[in-house]
Design a protein around this motif. Sequence first.
Motif, PDB file in Angstrom:
ATOM      1  N   GLU A  91      93.918  55.111  11.232  1.00  0.00           N
ATOM      2  CA  GLU A  91      94.274  55.763  12.492  1.00  0.00           C
ATOM      3  C   GLU A  91      93.053  55.977  13.379  1.00  0.00           C
ATOM      4  O   GLU A  91      93.161  55.967  14.601  1.00  0.00           O
ATOM      5  CB  GLU A  91      94.958  57.103  12.209  1.00  0.00           C
ATOM      6  CG  GLU A  91      96.340  56.964  11.584  1.00  0.00           C
ATOM      7  CD  GLU A  91      97.308  56.221  12.481  1.00  0.00           C
ATOM      8  OE1 GLU A  91      97.319  56.482  13.693  1.00  0.00           O
ATOM      9  OE2 GLU A  91      98.036  55.344  11.974  1.00  0.00           O
ATOM     10  N   GLU A  92      91.888  56.180  12.747  1.00  0.00           N
ATOM     11  CA  GLU A  92      90.705  56.532  13.529  1.00  0.00           C
ATOM     12  C   GLU A  92      89.904  55.330  14.006  1.00  0.00           C
ATOM     13  O   GLU A  92      89.190  55.429  15.003  1.00  0.00           O
ATOM     14  CB  GLU A  92      89.799  57.454  12.701  1.00  0.00           C
ATOM     15  CG  GLU A  92      90.419  58.800  12.372  1.00  0.00           C
ATOM     16  CD  GLU A  92      90.782  59.595  13.616  1.00  0.00           C
ATOM     17  OE1 GLU A  92      90.076  59.465  14.639  1.00  0.00           O
ATOM     18  OE2 GLU A  92      91.779  60.348  13.578  1.00  0.00           O
ATOM     19  N   ILE A  93      89.991  54.204  13.314  1.00  0.00           N
ATOM     20  CA  ILE A  93      89.178  53.049  13.717  1.00  0.00           C
ATOM     21  C   ILE A  93      89.731  52.449  15.004  1.00  0.00           C
ATOM     22  O   ILE A  93      90.907  52.580  15.324  1.00  0.00           O
ATOM     23  CB  ILE A  93      89.131  51.978  12.606  1.00  0.00           C
ATOM     24  CG1 ILE A  93      90.537  51.462  12.294  1.00  0.00           C
ATOM     25  CG2 ILE A  93      88.466  52.508  11.364  1.00  0.00           C
ATOM     26  CD1 ILE A  93      90.564  50.327  11.283  1.00  0.00           C
ATOM     27  N   ASP A  94      88.838  51.780  15.729  1.00  0.00           N
ATOM     28  CA  ASP A  94      89.216  51.163  17.000  1.00  0.00           C
ATOM     29  C   ASP A  94      89.681  49.723  16.829  1.00  0.00           C
ATOM     30  O   ASP A  94      89.786  48.989  17.808  1.00  0.00           O
ATOM     31  CB  ASP A  94      88.023  51.192  17.965  1.00  0.00           C
ATOM     32  CG  ASP A  94      87.711  52.608  18.414  1.00  0.00           C
ATOM     33  OD1 ASP A  94      88.650  53.422  18.466  1.00  0.00           O
ATOM     34  OD2 ASP A  94      86.530  52.899  18.682  1.00  0.00           O
ATOM     35  N   VAL A  95      89.924  49.312  15.605  1.00  0.00           N
ATOM     36  CA  VAL A  95      90.373  47.947  15.318  1.00  0.00           C
ATOM     37  C   VAL A  95      91.878  47.964  15.093  1.00  0.00           C
ATOM     38  O   VAL A  95      92.400  48.815  14.368  1.00  0.00           O
ATOM     39  CB  VAL A  95      89.655  47.378  14.079  1.00  0.00           C
ATOM     40  CG1 VAL A  95      90.175  45.992  13.737  1.00  0.00           C
ATOM     41  CG2 VAL A  95      88.160  47.328  14.320  1.00  0.00           C
ATOM     42  N   THR A  96      92.585  47.049  15.716  1.00  0.00           N
ATOM     43  CA  THR A  96      94.034  46.959  15.559  1.00  0.00           C
ATOM     44  C   THR A  96      94.379  46.350  14.205  1.00  0.00           C
ATOM     45  O   THR A  96      93.870  45.292  13.851  1.00  0.00           O
ATOM     46  CB  THR A  96      94.643  46.103  16.681  1.00  0.00           C
ATOM     47  OG1 THR A  96      94.404  46.748  17.935  1.00  0.00           O
ATOM     48  CG2 THR A  96      96.139  45.933  16.477  1.00  0.00           C
ATOM     49  N   VAL A  97      95.249  47.039  13.457  1.00  0.00           N
ATOM     50  CA  VAL A  97      95.698  46.573  12.148  1.00  0.00           C
ATOM     51  C   VAL A  97      97.217  46.442  12.177  1.00  0.00           C
ATOM     52  O   VAL A  97      97.917  47.409  12.474  1.00  0.00           O
ATOM     53  CB  VAL A  97      95.265  47.525  11.019  1.00  0.00           C
ATOM     54  CG1 VAL A  97      95.758  47.017   9.662  1.00  0.00           C
ATOM     55  CG2 VAL A  97      93.755  47.682  11.007  1.00  0.00           C
ATOM     56  N   LEU A  98      97.705  45.244  11.881  1.00  0.00           N
ATOM     57  CA  LEU A  98      99.143  44.969  11.852  1.00  0.00           C
ATOM     58  C   LEU A  98      99.487  44.323  10.515  1.00  0.00           C
ATOM     59  O   LEU A  98      98.692  43.551   9.973  1.00  0.00           O
ATOM     60  CB  LEU A  98      99.549  44.033  12.994  1.00  0.00           C
ATOM     61  CG  LEU A  98      99.118  44.412  14.414  1.00  0.00           C
ATOM     62  CD1 LEU A  98      99.419  43.279  15.378  1.00  0.00           C
ATOM     63  CD2 LEU A  98      99.831  45.679  14.857  1.00  0.00           C
ATOM     64  N   ASN A 106      98.755  50.571  13.348  1.00  0.00           N
ATOM     65  CA  ASN A 106      97.987  51.807  13.475  1.00  0.00           C
ATOM     66  C   ASN A 106      97.917  52.232  14.946  1.00  0.00           C
ATOM     67  O   ASN A 106      98.502  51.609  15.838  1.00  0.00           O
ATOM     68  CB  ASN A 106      96.589  51.641  12.883  1.00  0.00           C
ATOM     69  CG  ASN A 106      95.760  50.611  13.629  1.00  0.00           C
ATOM     70  OD1 ASN A 106      96.288  49.821  14.405  1.00  0.00           O
ATOM     71  ND2 ASN A 106      94.455  50.620  13.402  1.00  0.00           N
ATOM     72  N   ARG A 107      97.191  53.321  15.194  1.00  0.00           N
ATOM     73  CA  ARG A 107      97.137  53.890  16.545  1.00  0.00           C
ATOM     74  C   ARG A 107      96.489  52.928  17.538  1.00  0.00           C
ATOM     75  O   ARG A 107      96.924  52.815  18.683  1.00  0.00           O
ATOM     76  CB  ARG A 107      96.361  55.208  16.496  1.00  0.00           C
ATOM     77  CG  ARG A 107      96.433  56.026  17.784  1.00  0.00           C
ATOM     78  CD  ARG A 107      95.632  57.293  17.631  1.00  0.00           C
ATOM     79  NE  ARG A 107      96.123  58.061  16.487  1.00  0.00           N
ATOM     80  CZ  ARG A 107      95.436  59.050  15.913  1.00  0.00           C
ATOM     81  NH1 ARG A 107      94.225  59.357  16.358  1.00  0.00           N
ATOM     82  NH2 ARG A 107      95.949  59.723  14.893  1.00  0.00           N
ATOM     83  N   ALA A 108      95.434  52.227  17.084  1.00  0.00           N
ATOM     84  CA  ALA A 108      94.798  51.249  17.972  1.00  0.00           C
ATOM     85  C   ALA A 108      95.766  50.125  18.326  1.00  0.00           C
ATOM     86  O   ALA A 108      95.748  49.599  19.441  1.00  0.00           O
ATOM     87  CB  ALA A 108      93.546  50.673  17.305  1.00  0.00           C
ATOM     88  N   GLY A 109      96.635  49.754  17.378  1.00  0.00           N
ATOM     89  CA  GLY A 109      97.645  48.736  17.668  1.00  0.00           C
ATOM     90  C   GLY A 109      98.654  49.213  18.697  1.00  0.00           C
ATOM     91  O   GLY A 109      99.110  48.429  19.547  1.00  0.00           O
ATOM     92  N   GLU A 110      99.028  50.493  18.648  1.00  0.00           N
ATOM     93  CA  GLU A 110      99.943  51.030  19.655  1.00  0.00           C
ATOM     94  C   GLU A 110      99.325  50.940  21.045  1.00  0.00           C
ATOM     95  O   GLU A 110      99.992  50.556  22.008  1.00  0.00           O
ATOM     96  CB  GLU A 110     100.273  52.484  19.315  1.00  0.00           C
ATOM     97  CG  GLU A 110     101.098  52.673  18.063  1.00  0.00           C
ATOM     98  CD  GLU A 110     101.414  54.130  17.799  1.00  0.00           C
ATOM     99  OE1 GLU A 110     102.559  54.556  18.070  1.00  0.00           O
ATOM    100  OE2 GLU A 110     100.515  54.864  17.348  1.00  0.00           O
TER     101      GLU A 110
END
Length: 457
Positions: free
Chosen positions: A130-137, A149-153
């Motif tokens: 949730e905290e990293i700035d990398v999108t994880v799908l 994750n949040r960056a993906g949103e």
Amino acid sequence: MRRERGPWPHDLQVLALTWLAGLPGGVASLALVWTGDFSSKVRWTLTTLVVGIFLGVGLLVRERVMRPLHAVANLLAALREGDYSTRGRGARAGDALGEVLLEVNALGDTLREQRLGALEAGALLEQVMEEIDVTVLAFDVAGTLRLVNRAGERLLGQSRSQLMGKGAGSVGLADLLEGPAPRRLSRTFAEEGGPYELRRGAFRQGGLPHHLVVIADLRLALREQEREAWRRLVRVLSHEINNSLAPIQSIAEALRDTLVMEPRPSDWEDDAKSGLGIVARRSEALARFMSAYARLARLPPPVLRGVEVDGWVRRVAALEHRRPVAVRTGPSLVVRGDSDQLEQLLINLVRNAVDAVLAEPRGGDVWVSWAVLSPGAVEVWVEDEGPGLADTGNLFVPFFTTKPQGSGIGLALSQQIAEAHGGTLRLENRPEGRGCRARLRLPLEGRVLSAPHPVQG
């Protein structure tokens, strides 16, 4: 068709065995009662007593055997359901049943610790994602989005509830599951940014394969690298230009003062010629510096073709006339590269090695060799018996040089050529003795062509 009967239940087997064990004694007792000289009342009373004890003892043994087994079954069922707080009573050493309960209780403690560890690790992983700035799908085998994750949103411009459970095609992400990885993405997303780098992996969940997609925004990293490059460029240019402008300015002011003097000194013409010569030399040096920098900055992309290592090394070694350069032949290999650029790279390394040997009062040898140290790559070594390296921190900094007449771009240009060919260049002191070793690693185009030739000087 006759149906086979299964084995008796365990409790019935225990009961039958108990009754079978007591059957001879019961039959003997009843025989003595009914053959002896007893009244009917006594006979029936004793018969009822013997039969009651016979049946009661069997049922009691069955109960004493089955109750602990039911207790153990309940404990194991609780563990299977995830309830690790239940404990068996009567657990003690030196008793068969007690030791079984001890092991069941220990199993419960172990499973509880493992579950707590898994929960803590899962919570930590979720917090990190949730905290990293990398999108994880994460997508399942059918291409359905199962994790974001949040960056993906932020990147996709939709909430998790809107994305979860949808197919990759319906949310415009089908291209992420296709093509090579890692790679740069040229597409755009809802969040303004980029360029992006795509990485893809695989994992299994519930026994089924899933795809893990990671998208990193390279914008900040590239901007920081760009700013650092500009800072280094400004420092280098400022240093070199100031070194040339400072004496030019000083001499120009001195000549101006001489020209306005009345009367002028008798040797003012000689001073003017000398001063103008210095200005010309410093201007020429500044022009050479700018030309060298332009050559470093305008290195064209390599034109890749097959280059035979043996011929390439021998051509470069033959160009050095100040001192013989030995060629210690290795396997016959072919690398994929630009012949002209690779020759320039090796010329710089050989020239540096010969310069080092010539600067050493004791002299020494220079030689080139190569070998396959890892699958698909060759290492070319340029070694000398010079004084070695005193400081390796600034070797590849453009325009840094320890030579009085050096330009400071040879190693920087060589490293740039090596990296453009997918290789690396390292310099180190030779562990076997005095001198330096340059290690150039390049990817191979093909296999070993033949056995090594004899060593030649």
